[in-house]
Design an enzyme around this catalytic site. Sequence first.
Site, PDB file in Angstrom:
ATOM      1  N   HIS A   1       0.822  -1.391   0.285  1.00  0.00           N
ATOM      2  CA  HIS A   1      -0.330   0.230  -0.056  1.00  0.00           C
ATOM      3  C   HIS A   1       0.591   1.168  -0.315  1.00  0.00           C
ATOM      4  O   HIS A   1       2.052   1.054   0.435  1.00  0.00           O
ATOM      5  CB  HIS A   1      -0.706   0.139   1.286  1.00  0.00           C
ATOM      6  CG  HIS A   1      -1.581  -0.850   1.777  1.00  0.00           C
ATOM      7  ND1 HIS A   1      -1.215  -1.917   2.291  1.00  0.00           N
ATOM      8  CD2 HIS A   1      -3.203  -1.711   1.131  1.00  0.00           C
ATOM      9  CE1 HIS A   1      -2.179  -3.153   2.695  1.00  0.00           C
ATOM     10  NE2 HIS A   1      -3.222  -2.323   2.221  1.00  0.00           N
TER      11      HIS A   1
ATOM     12  N   ASP B   1      -4.579 -13.492  -2.047  1.00  0.00           N
ATOM     13  CA  ASP B   1      -3.836 -13.555  -0.352  1.00  0.00           C
ATOM     14  C   ASP B   1      -4.090 -14.430   0.176  1.00  0.00           C
ATOM     15  O   ASP B   1      -4.993 -15.332   0.739  1.00  0.00           O
ATOM     16  CB  ASP B   1      -4.934 -12.152  -0.354  1.00  0.00           C
ATOM     17  CG  ASP B   1      -3.879 -10.968  -0.736  1.00  0.00           C
ATOM     18  OD1 ASP B   1      -3.524 -10.641  -1.512  1.00  0.00           O
ATOM     19  OD2 ASP B   1      -4.619  -9.986  -0.054  1.00  0.00           O
TER      20      ASP B   1
ATOM     21  N   ASP C   1      -0.757 -12.671   2.733  1.00  0.00           N
ATOM     22  CA  ASP C   1      -1.103 -11.525   3.084  1.00  0.00           C
ATOM     23  C   ASP C   1      -1.767 -11.974   4.739  1.00  0.00           C
ATOM     24  O   ASP C   1      -2.778 -12.409   5.524  1.00  0.00           O
ATOM     25  CB  ASP C   1      -2.531 -11.247   2.438  1.00  0.00           C
ATOM     26  CG  ASP C   1      -2.910 -10.274   3.634  1.00  0.00           C
ATOM     27  OD1 ASP C   1      -2.512  -8.944   3.944  1.00  0.00           O
ATOM     28  OD2 ASP C   1      -3.687  -9.252   2.411  1.00  0.00           O
TER      29      ASP C   1
ATOM     30  N   HIS D   1     -11.291 -14.016   3.838  1.00  0.00           N
ATOM     31  CA  HIS D   1     -12.028 -13.296   3.941  1.00  0.00           C
ATOM     32  C   HIS D   1     -13.011 -14.379   2.932  1.00  0.00           C
ATOM     33  O   HIS D   1     -14.234 -14.135   3.973  1.00  0.00           O
ATOM     34  CB  HIS D   1     -11.933 -12.541   2.732  1.00  0.00           C
ATOM     35  CG  HIS D   1     -10.484 -11.447   2.647  1.00  0.00           C
ATOM     36  ND1 HIS D   1     -10.983 -10.221   2.064  1.00  0.00           N
ATOM     37  CD2 HIS D   1     -10.405 -11.010   4.205  1.00  0.00           C
ATOM     38  CE1 HIS D   1      -9.585  -9.613   2.474  1.00  0.00           C
ATOM     39  NE2 HIS D   1      -9.435 -10.423   3.584  1.00  0.00           N
TER      40      HIS D   1
ATOM     41  N   ASP E   1       2.097   1.725   3.305  1.00  0.00           N
ATOM     42  CA  ASP E   1       3.325   1.414   3.858  1.00  0.00           C
ATOM     43  C   ASP E   1       4.835   1.339   3.933  1.00  0.00           C
ATOM     44  O   ASP E   1       5.793   1.378   4.040  1.00  0.00           O
ATOM     45  CB  ASP E   1       3.508   0.154   3.228  1.00  0.00           C
ATOM     46  CG  ASP E   1       1.292  -0.921   3.450  1.00  0.00           C
ATOM     47  OD1 ASP E   1       1.329  -0.253   4.592  1.00  0.00           O
ATOM     48  OD2 ASP E   1       1.778  -1.306   2.354  1.00  0.00           O
TER      49      ASP E   1
ATOM     50  N   ASP F   1      -5.405 -13.396   9.675  1.00  0.00           N
ATOM     51  CA  ASP F   1      -4.131 -13.938   8.897  1.00  0.00           C
ATOM     52  C   ASP F   1      -3.000 -14.471   9.529  1.00  0.00           C
ATOM     53  O   ASP F   1      -2.509 -13.558   8.794  1.00  0.00           O
ATOM     54  CB  ASP F   1      -3.652 -11.770   8.648  1.00  0.00           C
ATOM     55  CG  ASP F   1      -4.669 -11.170   8.006  1.00  0.00           C
ATOM     56  OD1 ASP F   1      -6.061 -11.826   7.697  1.00  0.00           O
ATOM     57  OD2 ASP F   1      -4.543 -10.094   7.737  1.00  0.00           O
TER      58      ASP F   1
HETATM   59  C1  XLS Z   1      -7.390  -6.621   4.797  1.00  0.00           C
HETATM   60  C2  XLS Z   1      -6.915  -6.962   3.119  1.00  0.00           C
HETATM   61  C3  XLS Z   1      -5.833  -5.747   2.570  1.00  0.00           C
HETATM   62  C4  XLS Z   1      -5.883  -6.086   1.736  1.00  0.00           C
HETATM   63  C5  XLS Z   1      -4.968  -4.543   0.938  1.00  0.00           C
HETATM   64  O1  XLS Z   1      -8.065  -7.676   5.131  1.00  0.00           O
HETATM   65  O2  XLS Z   1      -6.211  -8.086   2.899  1.00  0.00           O
HETATM   66  O3  XLS Z   1      -4.688  -6.197   2.976  1.00  0.00           O
HETATM   67  O4  XLS Z   1      -4.702  -7.225   0.545  1.00  0.00           O
HETATM   68  O5  XLS Z   1      -5.943  -4.306   1.497  1.00  0.00           O
HETATM   69 NI    NI Z   2      -5.480  -8.931   1.499  1.00  0.00          NI
HETATM   70 NI    NI Z   3      -7.580  -9.903   4.809  1.00  0.00          NI
END
Ligand code: XLS
Ligand code: NI
Ligand code: NI
Length: 443
Positions: A108, A303, A346, A278, A111, A316
């Site tokens: 990002h 991810d 991720d 997610h 970051d 995560d």
């Molecule tokens: C957050 C998301 C984020 C995206 C990028 O839950 O996974 O990390 O991958 O903005």
């Molecule tokens: Ni993500």
């Molecule tokens: Ni995420």
Amino acid sequence: MSKLIIGEKEYFKGIGQINYEGSESDNPLAYRWYDENRVVAGKTLKDHLRFAVAYWHSFNANGSDPFGGPTLFFPWNESTDVITRARAKADAAFEFISKIGFPFYCFHDIDLVDYGDQVAENEKRLATLVDYLKEKQQASGIKLLWGTANVFSHPRYMNGAATNPDFQVLAHAGAQIKAALDATIALGGENYVFWGGREGYSTLLNTLMKREQEHLAKMLHLAKDYARSQGFNGTFFIEPKPCEPTKHQYDYDAATVLGFMRHYDLLDDFKLNLEVNHATLAGHTFQHELQVAADAGVLGSIDANRGDYQNGWDTDQFPNNLNDVTEAMLIILEAGGLGGGGTNFDAKIRRNSTDQADLFYAHIGGADTFARALIAADNILQSSDYKKIRANRYASYDQGKGKEFEEGKLTLTDLRNIAEASGEPATISGKQEYLENLINRYI
Ligand code: XLS
Ligand code: NI
Ligand code: NI
């Protein structure tokens, strides 16, 4: 393998290049399955998996959670000067990525370097870091898988970014997205991601949902048109997530985003970036999300991470479940691979994982899990009866009346007459346990 690069100062001292040593190795700092040159289904593991390190989790996340402050203190954060600090972080990042031997990274905007409130100053800071990262990329051979803008952390985005009811806030999101696109293009980024962190609502009592979603679609079109005008040929990815931080996010899951993309004419330029945790938050398996995307031709990138069976948030964690990842790889392989994206970890180490080696163990474990799962999935597809069993379940549609039905040649009355003539159908097993055992056999 990318070239090992260490900056003025070595941050991960005592840990060298991580090499593939084979499944018999006892070395916890070696790959046991991820041999990047091994060819599977016509491609090297490196080209199938396209592993990426996530800048935010690995070099920014400091272990703080809603109940406690930072537990991870990074030596690259020592300088009080913003740019010096950002450069030191880039040194550490490229040292780590080159030691772990991944071909890609993702970031990002915020970051890379701390952002303040001033648009022009932020653009200047980001451009300075882009110049620095360009050198690092050239020296190491490491490439940018995707860039993105963090339009969810600054307090101004508390009511959303592109879906904010206040146009002035939306304009700030536009400014950040423009700069993040410029940075991604300047660094030769292969893709660009939109994750709608606060694009959703907390209560419908204060929300005009239709208007907000129209604004979101407009922003995506503006961003796409701008990037294309600047020569960007890569793919845009939307990353679904059902909630967290908002109660309900508009990009809920793959099927919801697919409907949105169709409705707002985004299918030519956009695909999906699917995240394991997610999917589970949305009440799906990751495999479900992959299949929805693959069937619609919008499987773009993943991810990689995992959630926790005992709680319901985005923990995560690094992936380590072979059965789940093997089932995912079956879908990705049958879909012909990812659409221009890769496998971005991720994922973050736990807040009490405070040894320097922990970041290495995490990525090694994740990479080995994916490599091993890919090899198993390819074996299943090549030499087991997995595909045949599935195809056979639908064999009655391959000829005769079933085929005529698929071709649209039968009426409802025809169905009625066929049912009467053929009587009660035979009992046919779905063979679920057999197939589950088959996966275990190949792992
Ligand atoms: C957050 C998301 C984020 C995206 C990028 O839950 O996974 O990390 O991958 O903005
Ligand atoms: Ni993500
Ligand atoms: Ni995420």
